[in-house]
Write an enzyme that holds these catalytic residues in place. Structure first.
Site, PDB file in Angstrom:
ATOM      1  N   GLN A  31       5.604   3.849  -2.891  1.00  0.00           N
ATOM      2  CA  GLN A  31       6.816   3.218  -2.357  1.00  0.00           C
ATOM      3  C   GLN A  31       7.200   1.967  -3.152  1.00  0.00           C
ATOM      4  O   GLN A  31       6.426   1.468  -3.960  1.00  0.00           O
ATOM      5  CB  GLN A  31       6.574   2.841  -0.893  1.00  0.00           C
ATOM      6  CG  GLN A  31       5.333   1.980  -0.681  1.00  0.00           C
ATOM      7  CD  GLN A  31       4.662   2.192   0.662  1.00  0.00           C
ATOM      8  OE1 GLN A  31       5.236   2.743   1.582  1.00  0.00           O
ATOM      9  NE2 GLN A  31       3.417   1.742   0.794  1.00  0.00           N
ATOM     10  N   HIS A  62       1.506  -7.384  16.097  1.00  0.00           N
ATOM     11  CA  HIS A  62       0.069  -7.290  15.798  1.00  0.00           C
ATOM     12  C   HIS A  62      -0.811  -7.563  17.015  1.00  0.00           C
ATOM     13  O   HIS A  62      -1.866  -6.959  17.163  1.00  0.00           O
ATOM     14  CB  HIS A  62      -0.283  -8.195  14.604  1.00  0.00           C
ATOM     15  CG  HIS A  62       0.322  -7.691  13.333  1.00  0.00           C
ATOM     16  ND1 HIS A  62       1.109  -8.458  12.511  1.00  0.00           N
ATOM     17  CD2 HIS A  62       0.299  -6.461  12.770  1.00  0.00           C
ATOM     18  CE1 HIS A  62       1.527  -7.722  11.488  1.00  0.00           C
ATOM     19  NE2 HIS A  62       1.056  -6.508  11.621  1.00  0.00           N
ATOM     20  N   ASP A  86      -0.890  -5.011   5.493  1.00  0.00           N
ATOM     21  CA  ASP A  86      -0.648  -6.456   5.499  1.00  0.00           C
ATOM     22  C   ASP A  86      -1.802  -7.229   6.123  1.00  0.00           C
ATOM     23  O   ASP A  86      -1.957  -8.422   5.903  1.00  0.00           O
ATOM     24  CB  ASP A  86       0.666  -6.769   6.235  1.00  0.00           C
ATOM     25  CG  ASP A  86       0.724  -6.089   7.587  1.00  0.00           C
ATOM     26  OD1 ASP A  86      -0.034  -6.484   8.490  1.00  0.00           O
ATOM     27  OD2 ASP A  86       1.532  -5.151   7.759  1.00  0.00           O
ATOM     28  N   GLU A 106      -6.016   2.080   4.200  1.00  0.00           N
ATOM     29  CA  GLU A 106      -4.622   1.882   3.764  1.00  0.00           C
ATOM     30  C   GLU A 106      -4.438   2.722   2.499  1.00  0.00           C
ATOM     31  O   GLU A 106      -5.272   2.696   1.604  1.00  0.00           O
ATOM     32  CB  GLU A 106      -4.380   0.387   3.506  1.00  0.00           C
ATOM     33  CG  GLU A 106      -3.174   0.032   2.655  1.00  0.00           C
ATOM     34  CD  GLU A 106      -1.824   0.441   3.265  1.00  0.00           C
ATOM     35  OE1 GLU A 106      -1.557   0.112   4.428  1.00  0.00           O
ATOM     36  OE2 GLU A 106      -1.048   1.114   2.545  1.00  0.00           O
ATOM     37  N   ASP A 155      -1.087   1.939  12.498  1.00  0.00           N
ATOM     38  CA  ASP A 155      -0.081   0.922  12.171  1.00  0.00           C
ATOM     39  C   ASP A 155       0.752   1.457  11.002  1.00  0.00           C
ATOM     40  O   ASP A 155       0.637   0.990   9.875  1.00  0.00           O
ATOM     41  CB  ASP A 155      -0.796  -0.388  11.811  1.00  0.00           C
ATOM     42  CG  ASP A 155       0.172  -1.529  11.583  1.00  0.00           C
ATOM     43  OD1 ASP A 155       1.391  -1.326  11.729  1.00  0.00           O
ATOM     44  OD2 ASP A 155      -0.293  -2.634  11.235  1.00  0.00           O
ATOM     45  N   SER A 156       1.584   2.430  11.311  1.00  0.00           N
ATOM     46  CA  SER A 156       2.283   3.168  10.252  1.00  0.00           C
ATOM     47  C   SER A 156       3.681   2.636   9.981  1.00  0.00           C
ATOM     48  O   SER A 156       4.213   1.820  10.733  1.00  0.00           O
ATOM     49  CB  SER A 156       2.410   4.627  10.666  1.00  0.00           C
ATOM     50  OG  SER A 156       3.394   4.741  11.681  1.00  0.00           O
ATOM     51  N   THR A 157       4.277   3.162   8.928  1.00  0.00           N
ATOM     52  CA  THR A 157       5.699   2.949   8.668  1.00  0.00           C
ATOM     53  C   THR A 157       6.478   3.934   9.547  1.00  0.00           C
ATOM     54  O   THR A 157       5.885   4.670  10.340  1.00  0.00           O
ATOM     55  CB  THR A 157       6.008   3.208   7.175  1.00  0.00           C
ATOM     56  OG1 THR A 157       5.426   4.466   6.808  1.00  0.00           O
ATOM     57  CG2 THR A 157       5.402   2.130   6.280  1.00  0.00           C
ATOM     58  N   PRO A 162       5.859   9.376   3.531  1.00  0.00           N
ATOM     59  CA  PRO A 162       4.396   9.487   3.630  1.00  0.00           C
ATOM     60  C   PRO A 162       3.847   9.412   5.051  1.00  0.00           C
ATOM     61  O   PRO A 162       2.755   9.909   5.322  1.00  0.00           O
ATOM     62  CB  PRO A 162       3.882   8.300   2.791  1.00  0.00           C
ATOM     63  CG  PRO A 162       5.049   7.454   2.455  1.00  0.00           C
ATOM     64  CD  PRO A 162       6.290   8.244   2.688  1.00  0.00           C
TER      65      PRO A 162
END
Ligand code: AG3
Length: 276
Positions: A31, A62, A86, A106, A155-157, A162
């Site tokens: 990305q 978070h 992050d 990650e 904790d995804s996009t 992906p």
């Protein structure tokens, strides 16, 4: 000259942030990664032009993606974080003294490097000796590890590109298998205003696999709609049945999560209830 970042939140809706400075911009194998110094939100991480996190509102997301589950399980020791390069989720998890091991999987090394360099407030947990960072595909990791984790955090996009596989039935089944006998998982599950079909599908799928399925919400100003959801799938423990320990939560030094918020986050408005 005025510089603005805009994210297309939907085909017909945009959010714009005034940018003081572009601190980083790079293309990883997965990305486009960028770090912007924005006027309203401070440093901001974007992936493929989608806002992931920023200094001003990151605490809400978070704290909620971690502490709700960590306070539902009576004694979580081993936690897996998928995505969240992050470091914000890991930072919250290591605040819990009983945690023995955090495996952080990650897929994109560039996100981890950028977090270490530009977001020390988020990535501080990476230095904790209990944390192991694995640069790999989270889907593969859960398939290869069975009966290991007390809690899994996804904790995804957004569910495009992906991350699509992280919202699939097959993945939720592997998550079930990767958990211990009384384990639970929490995933970020988007906005009821703009992703209502996804919320319905995910809840139906998780309810078919886990005995306990619960949706909860929080306010994240930079995400589409500002109203954001998380879904918990649990093998045994019900977040609504636990009496959260006030002293334990105070010790976490949270800014959004509290014993009251633990309960109210599960109070759903009629239009959200209708989706389930
Ligand atoms: N994960 C991304 C949540 C999705 C945000 N969507 C959007 N802005 N369109 C957040 C990663 C933080 N650790």
């Amino acid at each position: 000259m005025e510089v603005w970042f805009t994210e297309d939140q939907t085909k017909h809706l945009r959010i714009g942030c005034r940018v003081r400075e572009v601190l980083f911009s790079g293309q990883s194998p997965f990305q486009k990664v960028a770090v912007l110094d924005t006027v309203e939100f401070g440093r901001m991480l974007t992936l493929d032009n989608v806002i992931q996190t920023n200094i001003k509102d990151e605490f809400v997301y978070h704290e909620m993606i971690t502490h709700v589950g960590l306070n539902t399980h009576p004694d979580p020791k081993k936690v897996l974080v998928i995505g969240g390069g992050d470091g914000g989720a890991v930072r919250e998890i290591v605040k819990h003294k009983g945690i023995e091991k955090v495996v952080h999987v990650e897929i994109d090394q560039m996100v981890i490097d950028v977090a270490k360099k530009f977001f020390p407030e988020l990535s501080s947990g990476f230095n904790d000796p209990r944390v192991e960072i694995v640069v790999d595909d989270g889907i593969k990791h859960v398939k290869e590890n069975k009966g290991v984790y007390d809690m899994i955090i996804v904790d995804s996009t957004d569910p495009v590109g992906p991350a699509v596989g992280l919202f699939s039935e097959e993945f939720y089944r592997s998550v079930f298998e990767a958990l211990t006998g009384d384990g639970l998982f929490v995933a970020q599950t988007e906005s009821p205003f703009f992703n209502s079909e996804l919320i319905t599908r995910v809840n139906t799928t998780i309810s078919g696999i886990f005995p306990v399925t619960r949706l909860f919400w929080a306010v994240v100003p930079t995400y589409p709609g500002g109203y954001w959801t998380f879904t918990m799938g649990s093998k045994k423990h019900d977040p609504l049945a636990v009496d959260v320990d006030k002293d334990k939560i105070e010790a976490l030094g949270t800014k959004w999560y509290s014993p009251e918020v633990h309960r109210t986050a599960f109070v759903l408005q009629p239009f959200v209830k209708e989706l389930l």
